[in-house]
Design a protein around this motif. Structure first.
Motif, PDB file in Angstrom:
ATOM      1  N   THR A  94      96.040 -27.414  -4.914  1.00 31.31           N
ATOM      2  CA  THR A  94      97.104 -27.028  -3.995  1.00 31.31           C
ATOM      3  C   THR A  94      98.137 -27.993  -3.682  1.00 31.31           C
ATOM      4  O   THR A  94      99.454 -27.403  -3.283  1.00 31.31           O
ATOM      5  CB  THR A  94      96.328 -26.615  -2.577  1.00 31.31           C
ATOM      6  OG1 THR A  94      95.332 -25.489  -3.103  1.00 31.31           O
ATOM      7  CG2 THR A  94      97.302 -26.087  -1.625  1.00 31.31           C
ATOM      8  N   ARG A  95      97.738 -29.321  -3.698  1.00 27.30           N
ATOM      9  CA  ARG A  95      98.591 -30.329  -3.249  1.00 27.30           C
ATOM     10  C   ARG A  95      99.522 -30.613  -4.375  1.00 27.30           C
ATOM     11  O   ARG A  95     100.659 -31.089  -4.070  1.00 27.30           O
ATOM     12  CB  ARG A  95      97.853 -31.617  -3.067  1.00 27.30           C
ATOM     13  CG  ARG A  95      98.587 -32.708  -2.600  1.00 27.30           C
ATOM     14  CD  ARG A  95      97.706 -34.041  -2.137  1.00 27.30           C
ATOM     15  NE  ARG A  95      96.737 -34.397  -3.060  1.00 27.30           N
ATOM     16  CZ  ARG A  95      95.529 -34.357  -3.216  1.00 27.30           C
ATOM     17  NH1 ARG A  95      94.901 -33.523  -2.419  1.00 27.30           N
ATOM     18  NH2 ARG A  95      94.801 -34.840  -4.393  1.00 27.30           N
ATOM     19  N   MET A  96      98.950 -30.526  -5.761  1.00 29.39           N
ATOM     20  CA  MET A  96      99.740 -31.094  -6.759  1.00 29.39           C
ATOM     21  C   MET A  96     100.786 -29.715  -7.452  1.00 29.39           C
ATOM     22  O   MET A  96     101.405 -30.186  -8.325  1.00 29.39           O
ATOM     23  CB  MET A  96      98.965 -31.512  -8.101  1.00 29.39           C
ATOM     24  CG  MET A  96      98.492 -32.776  -7.653  1.00 29.39           C
ATOM     25  SD  MET A  96      97.557 -33.767  -9.150  1.00 29.39           S
ATOM     26  CE  MET A  96      95.772 -33.141  -9.026  1.00 29.39           C
ATOM     27  N   ALA A  97     100.360 -28.579  -7.066  1.00 30.79           N
ATOM     28  CA  ALA A  97     101.238 -27.428  -7.855  1.00 30.79           C
ATOM     29  C   ALA A  97     102.217 -26.799  -6.927  1.00 30.79           C
ATOM     30  O   ALA A  97     101.921 -26.788  -5.757  1.00 30.79           O
ATOM     31  CB  ALA A  97     100.045 -26.519  -8.449  1.00 30.79           C
ATOM     32  N   ASP A  98     103.050 -26.061  -7.534  1.00 31.28           N
ATOM     33  CA  ASP A  98     104.096 -25.247  -6.859  1.00 31.28           C
ATOM     34  C   ASP A  98     103.875 -23.981  -6.802  1.00 31.28           C
ATOM     35  O   ASP A  98     104.352 -23.013  -6.213  1.00 31.28           O
ATOM     36  CB  ASP A  98     105.396 -25.499  -7.530  1.00 31.28           C
ATOM     37  CG  ASP A  98     106.081 -27.059  -7.453  1.00 31.28           C
ATOM     38  OD1 ASP A  98     105.702 -27.711  -6.439  1.00 31.28           O
ATOM     39  OD2 ASP A  98     106.368 -27.602  -8.648  1.00 31.28           O
ATOM     40  N   GLY A  99     102.603 -23.548  -7.351  1.00 27.65           N
ATOM     41  CA  GLY A  99     102.178 -22.199  -7.329  1.00 27.65           C
ATOM     42  C   GLY A  99     100.823 -21.891  -8.155  1.00 27.65           C
ATOM     43  O   GLY A  99     100.405 -23.001  -8.594  1.00 27.65           O
ATOM     44  N   PHE A 100     100.336 -20.794  -8.156  1.00 28.71           N
ATOM     45  CA  PHE A 100      99.074 -20.537  -8.834  1.00 28.71           C
ATOM     46  C   PHE A 100      99.319 -19.431  -9.792  1.00 28.71           C
ATOM     47  O   PHE A 100      99.653 -18.200  -9.299  1.00 28.71           O
ATOM     48  CB  PHE A 100      97.988 -20.131  -7.647  1.00 28.71           C
ATOM     49  CG  PHE A 100      97.753 -21.033  -6.578  1.00 28.71           C
ATOM     50  CD1 PHE A 100      97.150 -22.209  -6.605  1.00 28.71           C
ATOM     51  CD2 PHE A 100      98.772 -21.184  -5.429  1.00 28.71           C
ATOM     52  CE1 PHE A 100      96.916 -23.039  -5.704  1.00 28.71           C
ATOM     53  CE2 PHE A 100      98.832 -21.900  -4.478  1.00 28.71           C
ATOM     54  CZ  PHE A 100      97.661 -22.923  -4.398  1.00 28.71           C
ATOM     55  N   LEU A 101      98.738 -19.711 -10.877  1.00 29.32           N
ATOM     56  CA  LEU A 101      98.562 -18.672 -11.903  1.00 29.32           C
ATOM     57  C   LEU A 101      97.378 -18.273 -12.355  1.00 29.32           C
ATOM     58  O   LEU A 101      96.628 -19.136 -12.812  1.00 29.32           O
ATOM     59  CB  LEU A 101      99.570 -19.089 -13.091  1.00 29.32           C
ATOM     60  CG  LEU A 101      99.457 -18.217 -14.495  1.00 29.32           C
ATOM     61  CD1 LEU A 101     100.428 -16.913 -14.231  1.00 29.32           C
ATOM     62  CD2 LEU A 101     100.163 -19.181 -15.669  1.00 29.32           C
ATOM     63  N   ILE A 102      96.873 -17.252 -12.292  1.00 32.98           N
ATOM     64  CA  ILE A 102      95.583 -16.715 -12.573  1.00 32.98           C
ATOM     65  C   ILE A 102      95.354 -15.735 -13.880  1.00 32.98           C
ATOM     66  O   ILE A 102      96.041 -14.862 -13.825  1.00 32.98           O
ATOM     67  CB  ILE A 102      95.084 -16.107 -11.118  1.00 32.98           C
ATOM     68  CG1 ILE A 102      94.747 -16.815  -9.928  1.00 32.98           C
ATOM     69  CG2 ILE A 102      93.509 -15.493 -11.619  1.00 32.98           C
ATOM     70  CD1 ILE A 102      96.177 -16.870  -9.399  1.00 32.98           C
ATOM     71  N   LEU A 103      94.690 -16.403 -14.774  1.00 30.61           N
ATOM     72  CA  LEU A 103      94.467 -15.531 -15.940  1.00 30.61           C
ATOM     73  C   LEU A 103      93.014 -15.158 -15.664  1.00 30.61           C
ATOM     74  O   LEU A 103      92.108 -15.273 -15.006  1.00 30.61           O
ATOM     75  CB  LEU A 103      94.686 -16.595 -17.124  1.00 30.61           C
ATOM     76  CG  LEU A 103      95.661 -17.566 -17.263  1.00 30.61           C
ATOM     77  CD1 LEU A 103      95.672 -18.239 -18.688  1.00 30.61           C
ATOM     78  CD2 LEU A 103      96.813 -16.489 -17.163  1.00 30.61           C
ATOM     79  N   PRO A 104      92.437 -14.248 -16.790  1.00 29.21           N
ATOM     80  CA  PRO A 104      91.309 -13.843 -16.829  1.00 29.21           C
ATOM     81  C   PRO A 104      90.188 -14.936 -16.552  1.00 29.21           C
ATOM     82  O   PRO A 104      90.372 -16.003 -17.090  1.00 29.21           O
ATOM     83  CB  PRO A 104      90.879 -13.105 -18.236  1.00 29.21           C
ATOM     84  CG  PRO A 104      92.485 -12.719 -18.368  1.00 29.21           C
ATOM     85  CD  PRO A 104      93.195 -13.596 -17.983  1.00 29.21           C
ATOM     86  N   GLY A 105      88.964 -14.506 -15.963  1.00 31.32           N
ATOM     87  CA  GLY A 105      88.031 -15.538 -15.720  1.00 31.32           C
ATOM     88  C   GLY A 105      87.007 -14.967 -14.815  1.00 31.32           C
ATOM     89  O   GLY A 105      86.825 -13.830 -14.605  1.00 31.32           O
ATOM     90  N   GLY A 106      85.688 -15.685 -14.382  1.00 32.69           N
ATOM     91  CA  GLY A 106      84.885 -15.296 -13.904  1.00 32.69           C
ATOM     92  C   GLY A 106      84.731 -15.656 -12.291  1.00 32.69           C
ATOM     93  O   GLY A 106      85.686 -15.764 -11.624  1.00 32.69           O
ATOM     94  N   VAL A 107      83.521 -16.206 -11.732  1.00 38.16           N
ATOM     95  CA  VAL A 107      83.300 -16.467 -10.543  1.00 38.16           C
ATOM     96  C   VAL A 107      83.987 -17.421  -9.748  1.00 38.16           C
ATOM     97  O   VAL A 107      84.685 -17.485  -8.887  1.00 38.16           O
ATOM     98  CB  VAL A 107      81.825 -16.518 -10.215  1.00 38.16           C
ATOM     99  CG1 VAL A 107      81.372 -16.998  -8.994  1.00 38.16           C
ATOM    100  CG2 VAL A 107      80.945 -15.265 -10.363  1.00 38.16           C
ATOM    101  N   GLY A 108      84.244 -18.747 -10.675  1.00 32.46           N
ATOM    102  CA  GLY A 108      85.078 -19.818 -10.450  1.00 32.46           C
ATOM    103  C   GLY A 108      86.394 -19.384 -10.190  1.00 32.46           C
ATOM    104  O   GLY A 108      87.065 -19.941  -9.291  1.00 32.46           O
TER     105      GLY A 108
END
Length: 192
Positions: A94-108
């Motif tokens: 959260t501190r280092m990034a300017d946004g969040f990009l979510i690709l396919p994945g599991g529980v984590g």
């Protein structure tokens, strides 16, 4: 957006489309000058994103907890930071990034996605959250998010926090145009 936290699986699914998608994302982000902040491993989709971005000369920052260094085969080819636990890892994203990009994945990946959404609702960050819904992978999750809003568990002003597209270029365009929402921390009691 100078850097995006990329959340995705550390597993390698049998369907090769997922690994190819991860490689395409890494290459595209590097080509667009967007740095990757990710889980710091070499395996699965996360390793494919990082490896592809590095091959294209992109910035790649890995953040991995001590306990996962050997389990996830830590990627020492990137700028690697080893932290004490998962909480410290997600705070670093959260501190280092300017946004969040979510690709396919599991529980984590789900844990990381929902924390990013929850923190945006509260007001801990005002960064865009983009879900790349490749192959319809997140259709049910997006439907459930709409259901939560319809029932009243997601405030109207927060229903657009999760941006979703099937194509990366469209998703990045929307993320660049992101407008912060009115967070819970700034709401009056009658707005809650």
């Amino acid at each position: 957006m100078k850097r995006l936290a990329v959340y995705c699986g550390s597993a390698t699914p049998a369907d090769p489309r997922y690994m190819e998608l991860a490689r395409e994302v890494g290459a595209t982000l590097a080509a667009e000058g967007i740095g990757v902040v990710y889980g710091g491993g070499r395996l699965g989709l996360m390793g494919a994103v990082a490896g592809s971005a590095l091959l294209k000369g992109g910035e790649v920052i890995g953040v991995i907890p001590e306990a996962l260094v050997s389990a996830e085969v830590a990627n020492y080819d990137c700028d690697l930071t080893i932290v004490s636990d998962m909480h410290e890892r997600k705070a670093a994203f959260t501190r280092m990034a300017d946004g969040f990009l979510i690709l396919p994945g599991g529980v984590g990946t789900m844990d990381e996605l929902w924390e990013a959404v929850s923190w945006a609702q509260l007001g801990y960050h005002a960064k865009p959250i983009g879900v790349l819904n490749a192959f319809g992978f997140y259709d049910h999750l997006l439907a459930f998010n709409r259901h939560m809003a319809e029932v009243g568990f997601v405030r109207t002003q927060h229903t657009g926090l999760i941006m979703s597209e099937h194509e990366l270029d469209l998703l990045l365009e929307r993320m660049r145009a992101h407008e912060p929402v009115h967070p819970i921390f700034k709401m009056r009691s009658d707005e809650l």
